[in-house]
Scaffold this active site. Structure first.
Site, PDB file in Angstrom:
ATOM      1  CG  ASN A  45     -29.128 -50.754  12.872  1.00  0.00           C
ATOM      2  OD1 ASN A  45     -29.931 -50.491  12.104  1.00  0.00           O
ATOM      3  ND2 ASN A  45     -29.880 -50.937  14.236  1.00  0.00           N
ATOM      4  CB  ILE A  46     -25.779 -55.521  10.253  1.00  0.00           C
ATOM      5  CG1 ILE A  46     -25.758 -54.857   9.231  1.00  0.00           C
ATOM      6  CG2 ILE A  46     -25.980 -57.022   9.833  1.00  0.00           C
ATOM      7  CD1 ILE A  46     -24.698 -54.677   8.106  1.00  0.00           C
ATOM      8  CD  GLU A  47     -30.824 -55.426  16.064  1.00  0.00           C
ATOM      9  OE1 GLU A  47     -31.810 -56.160  15.971  1.00  0.00           O
ATOM     10  OE2 GLU A  47     -30.959 -54.304  16.732  1.00  0.00           O
ATOM     11  CB  CYS A  56     -23.696 -48.828  15.391  1.00  0.00           C
ATOM     12  SG  CYS A  56     -24.051 -49.212  17.255  1.00  0.00           S
ATOM     13  CD  GLU A  58     -24.021 -44.520  14.435  1.00  0.00           C
ATOM     14  OE1 GLU A  58     -24.363 -45.708  14.282  1.00  0.00           O
ATOM     15  OE2 GLU A  58     -24.758 -43.659  15.806  1.00  0.00           O
ATOM     16  CB  CYS A  94     -23.457 -46.515  21.106  1.00  0.00           C
ATOM     17  SG  CYS A  94     -22.170 -47.343  20.043  1.00  0.00           S
ATOM     18  CB  CYS A  97     -20.530 -45.226  16.925  1.00  0.00           C
ATOM     19  SG  CYS A  97     -21.246 -46.944  16.433  1.00  0.00           S
TER      20      CYS A  97
HETATM   21  N1  THU Z   1     -27.658 -48.362  17.069  1.00  0.00           N
HETATM   22  C1  THU Z   1     -27.245 -47.919  15.907  1.00  0.00           C
HETATM   23  O1  THU Z   1     -27.167 -48.384  14.846  1.00  0.00           O
HETATM   24  N2  THU Z   1     -26.270 -46.729  16.245  1.00  0.00           N
HETATM   25  C2  THU Z   1     -26.582 -45.856  17.285  1.00  0.00           C
HETATM   26  O2  THU Z   1     -26.080 -45.025  17.341  1.00  0.00           O
HETATM   27  C3  THU Z   1     -27.344 -46.514  18.670  1.00  0.00           C
HETATM   28  C4  THU Z   1     -27.715 -47.883  18.349  1.00  0.00           C
HETATM   29  C5  THU Z   1     -28.325 -49.927  17.005  1.00  0.00           C
HETATM   30  C6  THU Z   1     -27.662 -50.982  17.449  1.00  0.00           C
HETATM   31  C7  THU Z   1     -28.899 -51.926  17.787  1.00  0.00           C
HETATM   32  O3  THU Z   1     -28.848 -52.588  16.412  1.00  0.00           O
HETATM   33  C8  THU Z   1     -30.000 -51.217  17.832  1.00  0.00           C
HETATM   34  O4  THU Z   1     -29.658 -49.656  17.347  1.00  0.00           O
HETATM   35  C9  THU Z   1     -30.386 -51.126  19.074  1.00  0.00           C
HETATM   36  O5  THU Z   1     -29.285 -50.824  19.822  1.00  0.00           O
END
Ligand code: THU
Length: 140
Positions: A45-47, A56, A58, A94, A97
């Site tokens: 994941n990259i915010e 996310c 995935e 989520c 995804c």
């Molecule tokens: N996130 C994912 O990368 N995959 C998931 O299945 C659930 C959530 C990440 C998004 C965000 O960076 C962090 O988790 C919190 O929501």
């Protein structure tokens, strides 16, 4: 899918957590996507400071693969948890995804949710996204 392959995918996903960019949530997720041809595409994941551009793990994995012309997939392993967690809990994908999986995957697509290489649960795509809206609804 044999257990050895599942463990290999989980290992790739676990290693990807190191690359997560999560200054805001500190929630680190790794994914490893297996193509039908047997290649593994990883993702983390990259915010973003503006929050909504966050992606996310995935979807990172799917978009890396699709952007290289790969559109058929067998399985994905997903691991996630807070950076401070000593042990991981199961991290389910989520809704967004799940919908991306639906675009490119058949019902037989295997979703592996893992705490470790020895502790994991497996689901089919319809298990986690029943009655899905997908390409079949739009394409003849
Ligand atoms: N996130 C994912 O990368 N995959 C998931 O299945 C659930 C959530 C990440 C998004 C965000 O960076 C962090 O988790 C919190 O929501």
């Amino acid at each position: 899918m044999d257990e050895q392959k599942i463990k290999e995918l989980i290992t790739y996903a676990l290693n990807m957590r190191a690359f997560s960019y999560t200054p805001y949530s500190k929630f680190k997720v790794g994914a490893a996507l297996l193509s039908s041809e047997g290649k593994i595409y990883t993702g983390c994941n990259i915010e973003n400071a503006s929050y909504t551009p966050t992606i996310c793990a995935e979807r990172t994995a799917f978009f890396k693969a699709v952007s290289e012309g790969v559109r058929e997939f067998k399985a994905i392993a997903i691991v996630g948890g807070h950076a401070d967690d000593k042990e991981l809990d199961y991290c389910f994908p989520c809704g967004v995804c799940r919908q991306v999986m639906s675009e490119f995957c058949r019902d037989s697509f295997l979703v592996i949710i893992a705490k470790s290489v020895d502790e994991y649960r497996t689901f089919s795509l319809p298990d986690i996204l029943p009655e899905r809206f997908g390409p079949k609804d739009l394409l003849c």
